[in-house]
Write an enzyme that holds these catalytic residues in place. Structure first.
Site, PDB file in Angstrom:
ATOM      1  N   ARG A 139      -0.174 -48.938 -60.658  1.00 42.05           N
ATOM      2  CA  ARG A 139      -0.331 -49.369 -59.269  1.00 42.05           C
ATOM      3  C   ARG A 139       0.857 -50.250 -58.918  1.00 42.05           C
ATOM      4  O   ARG A 139       1.113 -51.249 -59.581  1.00 42.05           O
ATOM      5  CB  ARG A 139      -1.629 -50.150 -59.067  1.00 42.05           C
TER       6      ARG A 139
ATOM      7  N   GLU B 204       4.687 -56.533 -57.620  1.00 42.94           N
ATOM      8  CA  GLU B 204       4.646 -56.257 -59.062  1.00 42.94           C
ATOM      9  C   GLU B 204       4.263 -54.801 -59.282  1.00 42.94           C
ATOM     10  O   GLU B 204       3.822 -54.106 -58.371  1.00 42.94           O
ATOM     11  CB  GLU B 204       3.657 -57.178 -59.780  1.00 42.94           C
TER      12      GLU B 204
ATOM     13  N   ASN C 101       1.763 -52.645 -61.907  1.00 42.64           N
ATOM     14  CA  ASN C 101       0.714 -52.762 -62.926  1.00 42.64           C
ATOM     15  C   ASN C 101       0.689 -51.500 -63.768  1.00 42.64           C
ATOM     16  O   ASN C 101       0.564 -50.394 -63.227  1.00 42.64           O
ATOM     17  CB  ASN C 101      -0.647 -52.930 -62.254  1.00 42.64           C
TER      18      ASN C 101
ATOM     19  N   SER D 124      -6.814 -51.793 -61.208  1.00 41.34           N
ATOM     20  CA  SER D 124      -8.215 -51.693 -60.787  1.00 41.34           C
ATOM     21  C   SER D 124      -8.378 -51.428 -59.292  1.00 41.34           C
ATOM     22  O   SER D 124      -7.425 -51.397 -58.540  1.00 41.34           O
ATOM     23  CB  SER D 124      -8.950 -52.982 -61.168  1.00 41.34           C
TER      24      SER D 124
ATOM     25  N   LYS E  81       6.472 -58.789 -66.551  1.00 40.51           N
ATOM     26  CA  LYS E  81       7.305 -59.310 -65.459  1.00 40.51           C
ATOM     27  C   LYS E  81       8.779 -59.359 -65.872  1.00 40.51           C
ATOM     28  O   LYS E  81       9.670 -59.182 -65.058  1.00 40.51           O
ATOM     29  CB  LYS E  81       6.849 -60.724 -65.066  1.00 40.51           C
TER      30      LYS E  81
ATOM     31  N   LYS F  62       6.524 -66.725 -62.237  1.00 42.12           N
ATOM     32  CA  LYS F  62       5.532 -65.788 -62.785  1.00 42.12           C
ATOM     33  C   LYS F  62       5.639 -65.674 -64.306  1.00 42.12           C
ATOM     34  O   LYS F  62       6.731 -65.454 -64.831  1.00 42.12           O
ATOM     35  CB  LYS F  62       5.749 -64.385 -62.190  1.00 42.12           C
TER      36      LYS F  62
ATOM     37  N   GLU G 291      -1.232 -60.248 -66.601  1.00 41.11           N
ATOM     38  CA  GLU G 291      -1.966 -59.535 -65.562  1.00 41.11           C
ATOM     39  C   GLU G 291      -3.244 -60.328 -65.276  1.00 41.11           C
ATOM     40  O   GLU G 291      -3.633 -61.193 -66.041  1.00 41.11           O
ATOM     41  CB  GLU G 291      -2.331 -58.122 -66.049  1.00 41.11           C
ATOM     42  N   GLY G 292      -3.914 -59.972 -64.178  1.00 36.35           N
ATOM     43  CA  GLY G 292      -5.240 -60.515 -63.950  1.00 36.35           C
ATOM     44  C   GLY G 292      -5.335 -61.604 -62.897  1.00 36.35           C
ATOM     45  O   GLY G 292      -6.407 -62.051 -62.564  1.00 36.35           O
TER      46      GLY G 292
ATOM     47  N   ARG H 179      -5.439 -55.286 -50.470  1.00 34.04           N
ATOM     48  CA  ARG H 179      -6.103 -56.565 -50.713  1.00 34.04           C
ATOM     49  C   ARG H 179      -5.589 -57.559 -49.683  1.00 34.04           C
ATOM     50  O   ARG H 179      -4.376 -57.649 -49.465  1.00 34.04           O
ATOM     51  CB  ARG H 179      -5.788 -57.100 -52.111  1.00 34.04           C
TER      52      ARG H 179
END
Length: 490
Positions: free
Chosen positions: A132, A149, A151, A156, A313, A371, A375-376, A458
């Site tokens: 993603r 970024e 992923n 998700s 990253k 950064k 992740e998360g 989002r």
């Protein structure tokens, strides 16, 4: 994230505010629609395996520039190919992460598995990437998208994002705006990702083998995960899906004679990681041993260890350097197109360039975000907090982080609906982040499947730094596409 007073506001899909009685009625319907259609999560504050809250959502879809949405969709197969090529470039990954693994224990543990697997040769040549790529429109460049970024692990919300389009279409229709539905792009993210896993299962070519989902000890984002499982079971009833934690795999897993992964008597064809992307998922050496066991097995991993490392990253920062893209992409037009989506990304290694970035961050911290390799959500440091964070780090520790230009997205106005929040919801200033899903399957020499697989949006309060929905800071949304000639609110 602070919004500046002169930040442009994108034109809403409908005129707000709504009359209070109408707002109360349609919000109540939307909440029930969300729960009845599985756009829901388990509560973190009052957890029960037997109950759900609706996932936070934006009542009507947020505006997004059509031209930029279409650009992101068109770019995804190129991004897929780029990440596939990066993952298979041993020299690039090793050199890029050399300083980071000295100080970031988690990335070092992943890299250690990578090194051991490389030394023995990959048992399974094929990998599947369910990726993603996340973007924000940047107002200082005519709302052109900039990549936040990429992923490569546990990308998700394809399940819930797929459900949210009909939910917001329902709301618009209830409000008498069915004529607006044509500006909401169709979203087949769930089918796109699940069909990708099944294509990998087909490549493995053992009819009795299963697809294994690696899950956390407690899954709050249960509906999104189950949507994937149930879609596979309903669409391909001959394929069984298992859910196991890393600890379960350590307990039950072993390799067969041909290095096939066995859980009890069940052979595993494809492993889909929804956990394993943060240190908290590895309670002890047992979980790391389970990860290594899976990586040495014949199962096709999503992601394989090299794909996981390609998503750090530090690799993203290295890719944004001049001339690096040429190593992975041949077509000059594609290089130019991908180069344009990168914002400024800077190394903080203990060398001349890294020290210059360090000084720049201390001087004008409000222009940047700091950064780590995680992740998360919830891990970044923003603006005025950066100098203190950097001063607490040694020169060596800094190399576990990267510095990135802060993207300034346009504002939208709307109603954010959260479980337990006061009713009716208030109009708030928001900013959105667009995620484009991609599927890529191949080995070091050939890519056999490569396609764009849907999207998600989002949206967070314009004053919030982080926007992770699972982390409780953002809300799920869908894009309402607008053309540039009607972007700004009059």
């Amino acid at each position: 994230m602070t919004s500046e007073a002169n930040t442009p506001v994108l034109r809403n899909c409908i005129r707000l505010p709504l009359a209070e009685d109408e707002l109360l009625e349609v919000t109540a319907k939307a909440k029930d629609y969300a729960i009845m259609h599985g756009a829901a999560m388990r509560s973190k504050t009052a957890f029960s395996p037997d109950s759900l809250n609706f996932a936070p959502f934006v009542l009507v879809p947020s505006s997004f520039p059509r031209k930029e949405f279409e650009k992101a969709v068109a770019l995804q197969p190129i991004i897929n190919r780029l990440m596939h090529n990066v993952a298979h470039d041993e020299e690039f990954i090793t050199t890029t992460l050399a300083e980071t693994i000295k100080v970031d224990e988690f990335t070092a543990n992943l890299f250690n598995i990578y090194r051991k697997v490389l030394a023995h040769g990959f048992t399974q040549a094929y990998s599947i990437g369910l990726l993603r790529s996340d973007y924000m429109a940047h107002v200082y460049e005519d709302c052109a998208i900039k990549q936040v970024e990429i992923n490569t692990v546990a990308s998700s919300f394809a399940g819930i994002a797929t459900q949210l389009v009909p939910q917001q279409k329902f709301v618009l229709s209830e409000l008498g705006h069915a004529d607006k539905l044509k500006n909401m792009p169709q979203n087949n993210a769930l089918a796109g990702l699940c069909d990708g896993m099944v294509k990998a299962w087909d490549i493995y070519a053992r009819p009795n083998a299963v697809i294994l989902f690696i899950i956390e000890d407690v899954s709050y984002n249960i509906c999104d995960q189950r949507f994937h499982e149930f879609y596979i079971r309903e669409t391909y009833p001959h394929i069984k899906v298992l859910r196991r934690t890393l600890s379960d795999v350590h307990r039950e897993g072993k390799l067969g004679l041909n290095k096939e992964l066995l859980l009890g008597q069940q052979e595993v064809a494809v492993i889909y990681f929804r956990a394993g992307y943060e240190p908290g998922h590895y309670h002890s050496q047992a979980e790391w041993d389970a990860r290594y066991l899976m990586e040495t097995s014949l199962a096709i991993k999503c992601p394989s260890i090299h794909y996981h490392l390609a998503g750090t990253k530090k690799v993203q920062q290295a890719l944004a350097q001049p001339a690096v893209l040429e190593r992975f992409i041949n077509d000059p037009e594609e290089i130019k197109a991908v180069g344009k989506i990168f914002t400024g990304l800077y190394s903080l290694d203990d060398n001349e360039a890294g020290n210059a970035s360090y000084e720049m961050a201390l001087k004008t911290p409000e222009k940047f975000v700091l950064k780590p390799q995680r992740e998360g959500g919830g891990n970044n440091v923003y603006g005025v907090d950066i100098p203190d964070a950097l001063k607490r780090m040694s020169r060596v520790e800094r190399s576990a982080w990267i510095l990135m230009d802060l993207i300034h997205p346009p504002l939208t106005k709307g109603y954010m609906v959260r479980p337990g929040a006061e009713m009716p919801p208030q109009i708030v200033d928001m900013v959105s982040e667009l995620g484009i899903f991609g599927v890529v399957i191949g080995d070091a020499d050939h890519i056999v499947h490569n396609y764009q697989a849907g999207h998600m949006l989002r949206t967070k309060l314009s004053t919030a730094n982080e926007g992770g929905v699972a982390a409780g800071l953002g809300a799920l949304d869908s894009p309402y596409l607008i053309d540039s000639d009607d972007e700004e609110e009059q």
